[in-house]
Design a protein around this motif. Structure first.
Motif, PDB file in Angstrom:
ATOM      1  N   MET A  73       1.004  -1.154   0.086  1.00 36.36           N
ATOM      2  CA  MET A  73      -0.068  -0.040  -0.087  1.00 36.36           C
ATOM      3  C   MET A  73       0.930   1.427   0.034  1.00 36.36           C
ATOM      4  SD  MET A  73      -2.873  -0.505  -0.315  1.00 36.36           S
ATOM      5  CE  MET A  73      -4.582  -1.248   0.273  1.00 36.36           C
ATOM      6  N   ALA A  74       1.869   1.429   0.864  1.00 39.94           N
ATOM      7  CA  ALA A  74       2.855   2.361   0.696  1.00 39.94           C
ATOM      8  C   ALA A  74       3.523   2.649  -0.580  1.00 39.94           C
ATOM      9  CB  ALA A  74       4.047   2.511   1.889  1.00 39.94           C
ATOM     10  N   LEU A  75       4.056   1.545  -1.236  1.00 43.19           N
ATOM     11  CA  LEU A  75       4.322   1.791  -2.605  1.00 43.19           C
ATOM     12  C   LEU A  75       3.369   2.269  -3.624  1.00 43.19           C
ATOM     13  CD1 LEU A  75       6.746  -1.452  -3.081  1.00 43.19           C
ATOM     14  CD2 LEU A  75       7.614   0.901  -2.981  1.00 43.19           C
ATOM     15  N   TYR A  99       0.852   4.226  -2.955  1.00 37.72           N
ATOM     16  CA  TYR A  99       0.618   5.456  -2.824  1.00 37.72           C
ATOM     17  C   TYR A  99       1.869   6.392  -3.138  1.00 37.72           C
ATOM     18  CZ  TYR A  99      -4.071   5.396  -0.699  1.00 37.72           C
ATOM     19  OH  TYR A  99      -5.328   5.107  -0.329  1.00 37.72           O
ATOM     20  N   ALA A 100       2.903   6.045  -2.949  1.00 37.18           N
ATOM     21  CA  ALA A 100       4.257   6.714  -3.363  1.00 37.18           C
ATOM     22  C   ALA A 100       4.232   6.737  -4.852  1.00 37.18           C
ATOM     23  CB  ALA A 100       5.360   5.774  -3.118  1.00 37.18           C
ATOM     24  N   MET A 101       3.811   5.712  -5.577  1.00 30.92           N
ATOM     25  CA  MET A 101       3.788   5.657  -6.935  1.00 30.92           C
ATOM     26  C   MET A 101       2.847   6.882  -7.631  1.00 30.92           C
ATOM     27  SD  MET A 101       6.113   3.967  -8.219  1.00 30.92           S
ATOM     28  CE  MET A 101       5.695   4.056  -9.948  1.00 30.92           C
ATOM     29  N   TYR A 102       1.516   6.703  -7.014  1.00 25.81           N
ATOM     30  CA  TYR A 102       0.455   7.695  -7.307  1.00 25.81           C
ATOM     31  C   TYR A 102       0.918   9.163  -7.032  1.00 25.81           C
ATOM     32  CZ  TYR A 102      -3.882  10.214  -6.818  1.00 25.81           C
ATOM     33  OH  TYR A 102      -5.176  10.806  -6.863  1.00 25.81           O
ATOM     34  N   VAL A 103       1.592   9.483  -6.106  1.00 25.05           N
ATOM     35  CA  VAL A 103       2.045  10.744  -5.789  1.00 25.05           C
ATOM     36  C   VAL A 103       3.163  11.221  -6.840  1.00 25.05           C
ATOM     37  CG1 VAL A 103       3.275  12.197  -4.309  1.00 25.05           C
ATOM     38  CG2 VAL A 103       1.380  10.998  -3.522  1.00 25.05           C
ATOM     39  N   LEU A 104       4.110  10.127  -7.141  1.00 25.84           N
ATOM     40  CA  LEU A 104       5.219  10.381  -8.233  1.00 25.84           C
ATOM     41  C   LEU A 104       4.640  10.289  -9.419  1.00 25.84           C
ATOM     42  CD1 LEU A 104       7.926   7.959  -6.691  1.00 25.84           C
ATOM     43  CD2 LEU A 104       8.033  10.385  -6.838  1.00 25.84           C
ATOM     44  N   LEU A 105       3.692   9.861  -9.748  1.00 23.31           N
ATOM     45  CA  LEU A 105       3.213   9.877 -11.105  1.00 23.31           C
ATOM     46  C   LEU A 105       2.355  11.005 -11.654  1.00 23.31           C
ATOM     47  CD1 LEU A 105       2.487   6.205 -11.928  1.00 23.31           C
ATOM     48  CD2 LEU A 105       4.471   7.647 -12.855  1.00 23.31           C
ATOM     49  N   GLY A 106       2.249  12.205 -10.502  1.00 17.79           N
ATOM     50  CA  GLY A 106       1.451  13.123 -10.716  1.00 17.79           C
ATOM     51  C   GLY A 106       0.110  13.116 -10.186  1.00 17.79           C
ATOM     52  N   GLY A 107      -0.368  12.161  -9.277  1.00 22.95           N
ATOM     53  CA  GLY A 107      -1.580  12.087  -9.001  1.00 22.95           C
ATOM     54  C   GLY A 107      -1.942  13.290  -7.942  1.00 22.95           C
ATOM     55  N   GLY A 149      -7.660   3.925   5.974  1.00 21.77           N
ATOM     56  CA  GLY A 149      -8.648   2.982   5.969  1.00 21.77           C
ATOM     57  C   GLY A 149      -8.143   1.811   4.778  1.00 21.77           C
ATOM     58  N   GLU A 150      -7.611   1.940   3.909  1.00 21.69           N
ATOM     59  CA  GLU A 150      -7.278   1.152   2.806  1.00 21.69           C
ATOM     60  C   GLU A 150      -6.057   0.252   3.375  1.00 21.69           C
ATOM     61  OE1 GLU A 150      -6.188   2.579  -1.104  1.00 21.69           O
ATOM     62  OE2 GLU A 150      -8.292   3.262  -1.303  1.00 21.69           O
ATOM     63  N   MET A 151      -5.118   1.229   4.069  1.00 21.75           N
ATOM     64  CA  MET A 151      -4.097   0.430   4.661  1.00 21.75           C
ATOM     65  C   MET A 151      -4.560  -0.729   5.817  1.00 21.75           C
ATOM     66  SD  MET A 151      -1.018   3.040   4.842  1.00 21.75           S
ATOM     67  CE  MET A 151       0.492   2.401   4.215  1.00 21.75           C
TER      68      MET A 151
END
Length: 133
Positions: free
Chosen positions: A83-85, A87-95, A105-107
């Motif tokens: 889950m941490a990876l 969210y990190a990818m989501y932020v890095l890809l411009g989310g 909650g998802e975690m």
């Protein structure tokens, strides 16, 4: 049989890589289905959650052998890192921004799925090897 730290780390890494690979494959299929079937955003959100939970369960099954040890903890570890990876990818890809409450909650849900899957796998009796005659 107790596992060494190295073999436990390798099992975690293998489970995590399988979970990520499964997620990527499912995301490709969902992208194709989105274009072909014109799915709604709500359906896409539900499918995304199902894919995440399925990936955590499969990754935990790979990391925890039948009759293994530390199943509950291994399942939680895989879920939290996965889950941490994500969210990190989501932020890095411009989310855009995301709600911290939703993320937590998802975690928690992912951790619960990983813990239950790992505990069940660890408590299954190991498969017997066939004796050749």
């Amino acid at each position: 049989m107790p596992r060494t730290r190295k073999s436990a780390a390798l099992a975690l890494l293998k489970g995590l890589l399988i979970a990520v690979a499964l997620t990527l494959a499912c995301m490709l299929l969902m992208a194709a289905a989105l274009v072909a079937l014109q799915m709604s955003d709500r359906l896409l959100t539900v499918l995304n959650q199902i894919v995440k939970l399925l990936a955590i369960a499969v990754g935990t099954c790979v990391a925890v052998p039948r009759g293994g040890s530390r199943g509950l903890l291994t399942g939680v570890e895989i879920a939290l890192v996965y889950m941490a990876l994500g969210y990190a990818m989501y932020v890095l890809l411009g989310g855009g921004s995301f709600a911290v409450g939703n993320m937590l909650g998802e975690m928690l849900l992912g951790s619960a799925v990983g813990a239950v899957t790992g505990a069940v796998r660890a408590n299954l009796s190991p498969r017997r090897s066939r004796v050749k005659v």
